[in-house]
Design a protein around this motif. Structure first.
Motif, mmCIF file in Angstrom:
data_model
loop_
_atom_site.group_PDB
_atom_site.id
_atom_site.type_symbol
_atom_site.label_atom_id
_atom_site.label_comp_id
_atom_site.label_asym_id
_atom_site.label_seq_id
_atom_site.Cartn_x
_atom_site.Cartn_y
_atom_site.Cartn_z
ATOM 1 N N LYS A 8 0.811 -1.229 0.000
ATOM 2 C CA LYS A 8 0.000 0.000 0.000
ATOM 3 C C LYS A 8 0.841 1.274 0.000
ATOM 4 N N ARG A 9 2.128 1.195 0.254
ATOM 5 C CA ARG A 9 2.983 2.381 0.346
ATOM 6 C C ARG A 9 3.003 3.191 -0.940
ATOM 7 N N ARG A 10 2.792 4.493 -0.811
ATOM 8 C CA ARG A 10 2.934 5.428 -1.935
ATOM 9 C C ARG A 10 3.556 6.722 -1.429
ATOM 10 N N SER A 11 4.017 7.535 -2.337
ATOM 11 C CA SER A 11 4.474 8.872 -1.965
ATOM 12 C C SER A 11 3.261 9.786 -1.914
ATOM 13 N N ILE A 12 3.044 10.396 -0.774
ATOM 14 C CA ILE A 12 1.888 11.280 -0.564
ATOM 15 C C ILE A 12 2.401 12.716 -0.393
ATOM 16 N N ARG A 13 1.844 13.624 -1.213
ATOM 17 C CA ARG A 13 2.356 14.997 -1.224
ATOM 18 C C ARG A 13 1.319 16.029 -0.810
ATOM 19 N N GLN A 14 0.125 15.569 -0.453
ATOM 20 C CA GLN A 14 -0.913 16.519 0.006
ATOM 21 C C GLN A 14 -1.349 16.117 1.405
ATOM 22 N N SER A 61 14.041 24.699 -0.859
ATOM 23 C CA SER A 61 15.426 24.220 -0.959
ATOM 24 C C SER A 61 15.852 23.827 -2.378
ATOM 25 N N LYS A 62 14.882 23.649 -3.267
ATOM 26 C CA LYS A 62 15.222 23.420 -4.686
ATOM 27 C C LYS A 62 14.032 23.853 -5.526
ATOM 28 N N PRO A 63 14.287 24.201 -6.801
ATOM 29 C CA PRO A 63 13.199 24.770 -7.616
ATOM 30 C C PRO A 63 12.080 23.794 -7.940
ATOM 31 N N HIS A 64 12.380 22.516 -7.997
ATOM 32 C CA HIS A 64 11.345 21.531 -8.369
ATOM 33 C C HIS A 64 11.291 20.402 -7.345
ATOM 34 N N GLY A 65 10.073 19.972 -7.039
ATOM 35 C CA GLY A 65 9.918 18.754 -6.236
ATOM 36 C C GLY A 65 9.988 18.960 -4.734
ATOM 37 N N ALA A 66 9.958 20.216 -4.276
ATOM 38 C CA ALA A 66 10.006 20.438 -2.825
ATOM 39 C C ALA A 66 8.899 21.379 -2.337
ATOM 40 N N ALA A 67 8.260 22.116 -3.250
ATOM 41 C CA ALA A 67 7.302 23.162 -2.855
ATOM 42 C C ALA A 67 6.147 22.597 -2.024
ATOM 43 N N PHE A 68 5.730 21.358 -2.313
ATOM 44 C CA PHE A 68 4.591 20.776 -1.586
ATOM 45 C C PHE A 68 4.864 20.648 -0.089
ATOM 46 N N LEU A 69 6.141 20.658 0.284
ATOM 47 C CA LEU A 69 6.507 20.553 1.702
ATOM 48 C C LEU A 69 5.911 21.701 2.518
ATOM 49 N N SER A 110 3.660 10.318 3.432
ATOM 50 C CA SER A 110 5.008 10.901 3.455
ATOM 51 C C SER A 110 5.618 10.849 2.068
ATOM 52 N N CYS A 111 6.624 11.686 1.882
ATOM 53 C CA CYS A 111 7.325 11.701 0.600
ATOM 54 C C CYS A 111 8.764 12.173 0.791
ATOM 55 N N TRP A 112 9.658 11.474 0.161
ATOM 56 C CA TRP A 112 11.093 11.790 0.159
ATOM 57 C C TRP A 112 11.322 13.015 -0.719
ATOM 58 N N ILE A 113 12.092 13.961 -0.232
ATOM 59 C CA ILE A 113 12.537 15.101 -1.051
ATOM 60 C C ILE A 113 14.059 15.035 -1.132
ATOM 61 N N GLN A 114 14.559 14.813 -2.326
ATOM 62 C CA GLN A 114 16.002 14.657 -2.515
ATOM 63 C C GLN A 114 16.715 15.999 -2.319
ATOM 64 N N ILE A 115 17.739 16.033 -1.517
ATOM 65 C CA ILE A 115 18.521 17.258 -1.285
ATOM 66 C C ILE A 115 19.954 17.085 -1.784
ATOM 67 N N GLY A 157 -1.957 1.366 -3.997
ATOM 68 C CA GLY A 157 -0.589 0.856 -4.122
ATOM 69 C C GLY A 157 -0.251 0.634 -5.586
ATOM 70 N N GLN A 158 1.039 0.583 -5.886
ATOM 71 C CA GLN A 158 1.443 0.334 -7.282
ATOM 72 C C GLN A 158 0.925 -1.043 -7.707
ATOM 73 N N PRO A 159 0.351 -1.145 -8.914
ATOM 74 C CA PRO A 159 -0.228 -2.430 -9.346
ATOM 75 C C PRO A 159 0.839 -3.495 -9.579
HETATM 76 C C1 FMN Z 1 15.807 8.786 -3.773
HETATM 77 C C2 FMN Z 1 14.449 9.379 -4.001
HETATM 78 C C3 FMN Z 1 14.333 10.730 -4.243
HETATM 79 C C4 FMN Z 1 13.071 11.308 -4.423
HETATM 80 N N1 FMN Z 1 12.983 12.666 -4.561
HETATM 81 C C5 FMN Z 1 11.770 13.229 -4.649
HETATM 82 C C6 FMN Z 1 11.659 14.652 -4.667
HETATM 83 O O1 FMN Z 1 12.647 15.391 -4.569
HETATM 84 N N2 FMN Z 1 10.419 15.186 -4.759
HETATM 85 C C7 FMN Z 1 9.291 14.397 -4.853
HETATM 86 O O2 FMN Z 1 8.197 14.967 -4.956
HETATM 87 N N3 FMN Z 1 9.362 13.043 -4.816
HETATM 88 C C8 FMN Z 1 10.574 12.445 -4.710
HETATM 89 N N4 FMN Z 1 10.674 11.077 -4.617
HETATM 90 C C9 FMN Z 1 9.461 10.231 -4.691
HETATM 91 C C10 FMN Z 1 9.380 9.520 -6.055
HETATM 92 O O3 FMN Z 1 9.014 10.448 -7.030
HETATM 93 C C11 FMN Z 1 8.367 8.365 -5.930
HETATM 94 O O4 FMN Z 1 8.841 7.420 -4.992
HETATM 95 C C12 FMN Z 1 8.162 7.667 -7.291
HETATM 96 O O5 FMN Z 1 7.556 8.533 -8.209
HETATM 97 C C13 FMN Z 1 7.274 6.428 -7.155
HETATM 98 O O6 FMN Z 1 6.015 6.764 -6.591
HETATM 99 P P1 FMN Z 1 5.500 6.067 -5.242
HETATM 100 O O7 FMN Z 1 6.518 6.355 -4.175
HETATM 101 O O8 FMN Z 1 4.173 6.717 -4.965
HETATM 102 O O9 FMN Z 1 5.380 4.604 -5.483
HETATM 103 C C14 FMN Z 1 11.910 10.499 -4.415
HETATM 104 C C15 FMN Z 1 12.034 9.125 -4.155
HETATM 105 C C16 FMN Z 1 13.281 8.579 -3.929
HETATM 106 C C17 FMN Z 1 13.378 7.108 -3.610
#
Ligand code: FMN
Length: 182
Positions: A8-14, A61-69, A110-115, A157-159
């Motif tokens: 069921k794990r996914r990246s959640i940004r909202q 902290s970066k122009p793309h992929g962090a604003a949702f934080l 939760s969602c990982w933001i790469q720094i 979850g991812q299919p």
């Molecule tokens: C090493 C790594 C870096 C990531 N960096 C970002 C990020 O900077 N911003 C973001 O929105 N998501 C980031 N993600 C989340 C991925 O985009 C996400 O895991 C991928 O699209 C698969 O989707 P899921 O986690 O929902 O299965 C990162 C994930 C990993 C593992």
């Protein structure tokens, strides 16, 4: 079951505005601190942030992929000390994944933001920016920020069909095997 959690794990940004309870934060911290590390050197440092203004700064902290934080009630910044371990990146990654999975287990998103290896702008790396925002001690590196909150979006979850079974070899590289063929 652990596999159920992975399914069921996914990246959640909202996230909802509701804060994450201290008891849940304590569990997340425990999950990180229970991570295995090479030679048990435990090179990580974690900064738990709930102050909205600091979270707002981290979201830039970066122009793309962090604003949702900016709308997350909780950010955990995962840092590592290269002076303690040459494999601090691996150790920090394991701790970050444990955190991400523990959050899922608690019903949080939760969602990982790469720094690391990312840039704030042409003259400053994202790491340098986060180091300044948090006042990190000299030499401490920043791998990632994990954004956490009560989910405001629902994702399946991812299919099974998305799983890359073709990347798995048996006995020798390129040899097929196993019972699942994609
Ligand atoms: C090493 C790594 C870096 C990531 N960096 C970002 C990020 O900077 N911003 C973001 O929105 N998501 C980031 N993600 C989340 C991925 O985009 C996400 O895991 C991928 O699209 C698969 O989707 P899921 O986690 O929902 O299965 C990162 C994930 C990993 C593992």
């Amino acid at each position: 079951m652990f596999l159920g959690l992975l399914r069921k794990r996914r990246s959640i940004r909202q996230y909802e505005a509701q804060p994450v309870a201290q008891e849940q934060i304590d569990i997340l911290v425990e999950a990180m601190l229970r991570s295995p590390s090479s030679r048990s050197l435990n090179p990580w440092h974690f900064v738990v942030v709930t102050t909205p203004s600091i979270i707002g700064e981290l979201a830039r902290s970066k122009p793309h992929g962090a604003a949702f934080l900016a709308k997350a009630p909780l950010a955990i910044v995962v840092c590592g000390d290269p002076g303690v371990s040459d494999v601090w990146v691996e150790d920090c990654s394991i701790a970050s994944v444990n955190l991400h999975l523990a959050a899922t287990d608690l019903g949080l998103g939760s969602c990982w933001i790469q720094i690391r290896e990312r840039n704030f702008d042409d003259s400053l790396s994202s790491e340098e920016y986060v180091q300044k925002v948090l006042g990190l001690k000299d030499g401490l590196r920043v791998e990632a920020i994990v954004a956490i909150g009560h989910p405001k979006e629902e994702k399946q979850g991812q299919p099974d069909s998305s799983l890359l079974y073709g990347r798995v070899s048996y006995e020798k590289y390129g040899q097929t095997g196993g019972s699942i063929v994609s």
